[in-house]
Design an enzyme around this catalytic site. Sequence first.
Site, mmCIF file in Angstrom:
data_model
loop_
_atom_site.group_PDB
_atom_site.id
_atom_site.type_symbol
_atom_site.label_atom_id
_atom_site.label_comp_id
_atom_site.label_asym_id
_atom_site.label_seq_id
_atom_site.Cartn_x
_atom_site.Cartn_y
_atom_site.Cartn_z
ATOM 1 N N GLU A 95 0.668 -1.489 0.266
ATOM 2 C CA GLU A 95 0.301 0.252 -0.006
ATOM 3 C C GLU A 95 1.275 0.752 -0.044
ATOM 4 O O GLU A 95 2.321 1.134 0.361
ATOM 5 C CB GLU A 95 -1.301 -0.148 0.683
ATOM 6 C CG GLU A 95 -1.865 -1.208 1.133
ATOM 7 C CD GLU A 95 -2.582 -1.087 2.449
ATOM 8 O OE1 GLU A 95 -2.176 -0.263 3.921
ATOM 9 O OE2 GLU A 95 -3.715 -2.025 2.529
ATOM 10 N N ALA A 125 2.552 1.378 3.099
ATOM 11 C CA ALA A 125 2.672 0.226 3.558
ATOM 12 C C ALA A 125 3.461 -0.753 2.521
ATOM 13 O O ALA A 125 2.802 -1.761 1.818
ATOM 14 C CB ALA A 125 1.542 -0.232 4.992
ATOM 15 N N ILE A 150 1.065 -2.694 -8.197
ATOM 16 C CA ILE A 150 0.783 -3.802 -8.327
ATOM 17 C C ILE A 150 1.129 -4.723 -9.660
ATOM 18 O O ILE A 150 0.277 -4.279 -10.735
ATOM 19 C CB ILE A 150 -0.975 -4.537 -8.111
ATOM 20 C CG1 ILE A 150 -0.834 -3.836 -6.115
ATOM 21 C CG2 ILE A 150 -1.544 -5.545 -8.087
ATOM 22 C CD1 ILE A 150 -0.086 -4.272 -5.896
ATOM 23 N N GLN A 201 43.896 -7.179 -17.915
ATOM 24 C CA GLN A 201 43.329 -7.621 -16.687
ATOM 25 C C GLN A 201 42.601 -6.657 -16.182
ATOM 26 O O GLN A 201 41.949 -7.616 -16.144
ATOM 27 C CB GLN A 201 44.566 -7.162 -16.123
ATOM 28 C CG GLN A 201 44.500 -7.694 -14.806
ATOM 29 C CD GLN A 201 45.997 -7.930 -13.504
ATOM 30 O OE1 GLN A 201 45.815 -6.440 -13.433
ATOM 31 N NE2 GLN A 201 46.407 -9.380 -13.309
ATOM 32 N N GLU A 218 9.495 -8.151 -3.726
ATOM 33 C CA GLU A 218 9.586 -9.584 -3.299
ATOM 34 C C GLU A 218 10.361 -9.363 -1.515
ATOM 35 O O GLU A 218 11.173 -10.242 -1.918
ATOM 36 C CB GLU A 218 9.482 -10.379 -3.814
ATOM 37 C CG GLU A 218 8.189 -9.939 -4.722
ATOM 38 C CD GLU A 218 8.444 -11.667 -5.065
ATOM 39 O OE1 GLU A 218 8.387 -12.152 -4.658
ATOM 40 O OE2 GLU A 218 7.416 -11.166 -6.310
ATOM 41 N N THR A 254 12.951 -6.112 -0.158
ATOM 42 C CA THR A 254 14.362 -5.357 -0.041
ATOM 43 C C THR A 254 15.521 -5.748 0.314
ATOM 44 O O THR A 254 15.545 -6.518 1.088
ATOM 45 C CB THR A 254 14.274 -3.591 0.490
ATOM 46 O OG1 THR A 254 14.515 -3.960 1.929
ATOM 47 C CG2 THR A 254 13.259 -2.583 -0.114
HETATM 48 C C1 LIG Z 1 7.793 -3.079 -10.221
HETATM 49 C C2 LIG Z 1 7.136 -3.198 -8.691
HETATM 50 C C3 LIG Z 1 6.501 -4.467 -8.677
HETATM 51 C C4 LIG Z 1 5.883 -4.581 -7.426
HETATM 52 N N1 LIG Z 1 5.221 -6.024 -7.867
HETATM 53 C C5 LIG Z 1 4.423 -6.032 -6.687
HETATM 54 C C6 LIG Z 1 3.040 -6.732 -6.215
HETATM 55 O O1 LIG Z 1 2.873 -7.533 -7.545
HETATM 56 N N2 LIG Z 1 2.636 -7.341 -4.859
HETATM 57 C C7 LIG Z 1 2.755 -6.237 -3.889
HETATM 58 O O2 LIG Z 1 1.981 -6.695 -3.164
HETATM 59 N N3 LIG Z 1 4.184 -5.330 -4.064
HETATM 60 C C8 LIG Z 1 4.769 -5.156 -5.686
HETATM 61 N N4 LIG Z 1 5.623 -4.166 -5.139
HETATM 62 C C9 LIG Z 1 6.112 -3.469 -3.570
HETATM 63 C C10 LIG Z 1 7.055 -4.024 -3.516
HETATM 64 O O3 LIG Z 1 7.389 -5.281 -2.978
HETATM 65 C C11 LIG Z 1 7.691 -3.011 -2.370
HETATM 66 O O4 LIG Z 1 8.026 -2.206 -3.098
HETATM 67 C C12 LIG Z 1 8.622 -3.436 -1.420
HETATM 68 O O5 LIG Z 1 8.216 -4.291 -0.949
HETATM 69 C C13 LIG Z 1 9.263 -2.108 -1.038
HETATM 70 O O6 LIG Z 1 8.072 -1.383 -0.060
HETATM 71 P P1 LIG Z 1 7.584 -0.039 -0.140
HETATM 72 O O7 LIG Z 1 8.269 0.961 -1.773
HETATM 73 O O8 LIG Z 1 7.580 1.177 0.663
HETATM 74 O O9 LIG Z 1 9.644 0.885 0.679
HETATM 75 P P2 LIG Z 1 9.546 0.871 1.200
HETATM 76 O O10 LIG Z 1 8.991 -0.171 2.642
HETATM 77 O O11 LIG Z 1 9.561 2.736 1.856
HETATM 78 O O12 LIG Z 1 11.005 0.764 2.006
HETATM 79 C C14 LIG Z 1 12.276 2.199 2.045
HETATM 80 C C15 LIG Z 1 13.398 2.253 1.712
HETATM 81 O O13 LIG Z 1 14.013 1.941 3.453
HETATM 82 C C16 LIG Z 1 14.067 0.672 3.598
HETATM 83 N N5 LIG Z 1 13.755 0.034 4.978
HETATM 84 C C17 LIG Z 1 12.439 -0.396 5.098
HETATM 85 N N6 LIG Z 1 12.108 -1.361 6.412
HETATM 86 C C18 LIG Z 1 13.379 -1.114 6.761
HETATM 87 C C19 LIG Z 1 13.915 -1.449 8.305
HETATM 88 N N7 LIG Z 1 12.914 -2.095 9.208
HETATM 89 N N8 LIG Z 1 15.194 -1.783 8.089
HETATM 90 C C20 LIG Z 1 15.851 -0.953 7.299
HETATM 91 N N9 LIG Z 1 15.739 -0.248 5.844
HETATM 92 C C21 LIG Z 1 14.590 -0.724 6.032
HETATM 93 C C22 LIG Z 1 14.095 0.121 2.352
HETATM 94 O O14 LIG Z 1 14.943 -1.520 2.295
HETATM 95 C C23 LIG Z 1 13.961 0.557 1.210
HETATM 96 O O15 LIG Z 1 15.746 0.948 1.430
HETATM 97 C C24 LIG Z 1 6.187 -4.352 -6.264
HETATM 98 C C25 LIG Z 1 6.843 -2.817 -5.998
HETATM 99 C C26 LIG Z 1 7.508 -2.651 -7.631
HETATM 100 C C27 LIG Z 1 8.033 -1.392 -7.749
#
Ligand SMILES: Cc1cc2nc3c(=O)[nH]c(=O)nc-3n(C[C@H](O)[C@H](O)[C@H](O)COP(=O)(O)OP(=O)(O)OC[C@H]3O[C@@H](n4cnc5c(N)ncnc54)[C@H](O)[C@@H]3O)c2cc1C
Length: 384
Positions: free
Chosen positions: A130, A133, A160, A274, A358, A360
Amino acid sequence: MDFSLSTEERQIRDTVRAFVEKEIMPLEPDVLRNERAGRPALDPGVTQELRDKARKTGLWGINTPEEYGGAALGPIMSAIIAMEVGRTFVPFTFGGSADNILYAGTDEQKRRYLIPTIEGERRSCFAITEPGAGSDARNISARAVRDGAEWVINGEKTFITGGSEADFVMVFAVAEPYGVTCFLVDRDMGWTSEPIPTMGEWGPASLVFQDVRVPEENILGELGKGFELAMQWIGQGRYMIPARAIGSAERMLGMAVEYAKIRKSMGQAIAGYQAIQWMIADSQVEIEAAKWLTLYAAWRVQQGMDARHASSIAKLNGAVMANQVVDRVLQIHGGMGYTKELPIERWYRELRLLRIFEGTDEIQRRTIARNLIKGHARLGTIGE
Ligand SMILES: Cc1cc2nc3c(=O)[nH]c(=O)nc-3n(C[C@H](O)[C@H](O)[C@H](O)COP(=O)(O)OP(=O)(O)OC[C@H]3O[C@@H](n4cnc5c(N)ncnc54)[C@H](O)[C@@H]3O)c2cc1C
């Protein structure tokens, strides 16, 4: 310890490799042309034709149980096949498969969602993320409120994959007072989608649920047990994502080796320097390491063992490896690597995603470290 494939496994691997080389790779120039003109990479008819050809070769339902007409080749062969398909950037997967969590459905859900997805008649998407989240997936705010025999869902999902094309979604919402629950929701029940442009070629979508009414029988699994299903879905990607990346990295490294042999600078082929040799060597070392970490994670899944720790290691390593390799391959190609005449820049953009979705890199590291600190994983083990 036996690292070799059985005769049958080698035959399957070779069949897939031949199919990819003969049927899929020749489409690469079309894909580049289409994408650069803003058109879909492949016409749906072409994809269907490829799938039909693959099915005749027996390449269908790779990981699908036999009772659903699949080949049930298991996680190790699925990973090996993903490595082969990853050798091309043409967006193609063999047909006859469905999201693993749809097998948790009731007989009626299987009839309406699982089987048509296996047959390619329906398209799913998986929606947990979301705007508020992502990594913190337990903190989703989409809500489902019971109203008689129905649940009313409100909330927004983002990023998504397949969200623009899917005709049903496996959406995760908090069903008060039970907790996170997975609902199977047809598009015609009222959710809408909006594509999100990204630096990659295929874009995800945002989904909006505004008073979407879903019958009780569309709950997948148990009320309040959705988070476990979500982790089961994501668990599969943790070895399939690096598997595909290994194929891409190997193909590109092959291109770099060939280019280094023919590109001359200061009187000799750059392969003689190299600086170039070390980039080639480091890339192969990292690819091989990723291959065995990924196969080890797949092996644990196949043995029915807890594979979470091994899969996090494989996913983190594979994602970082692929990005390092594509960067070196681009460097070896010099200015040509940066152009759109070659597909390297496309891979460069596509593979960047692997370090984000899936789980980070940071979340994988957090999982690995916490498992060790809390004693869920031990050092000094081999296959235990
Ligand atoms: C092209 C694409 C396809 C996707 N497909 C799907 C899908 O099909 N279904 C679905 O549900 N989601 C999907 N996602 C979502 C994806 O899983 C999330 O973007 C991902 O889990 C990260 O969440 P966020 O983008 O909110 O980043 P955030 O959670 O906001 O993270 C931002 C930064 O903070 C870091 N961070 C966050 N929490 C912590 C912590 N506790 N400790 C250290 N570092 C932290 C993260 O590693 C990142 O560097 C997709 C995303 C993209 C870009």
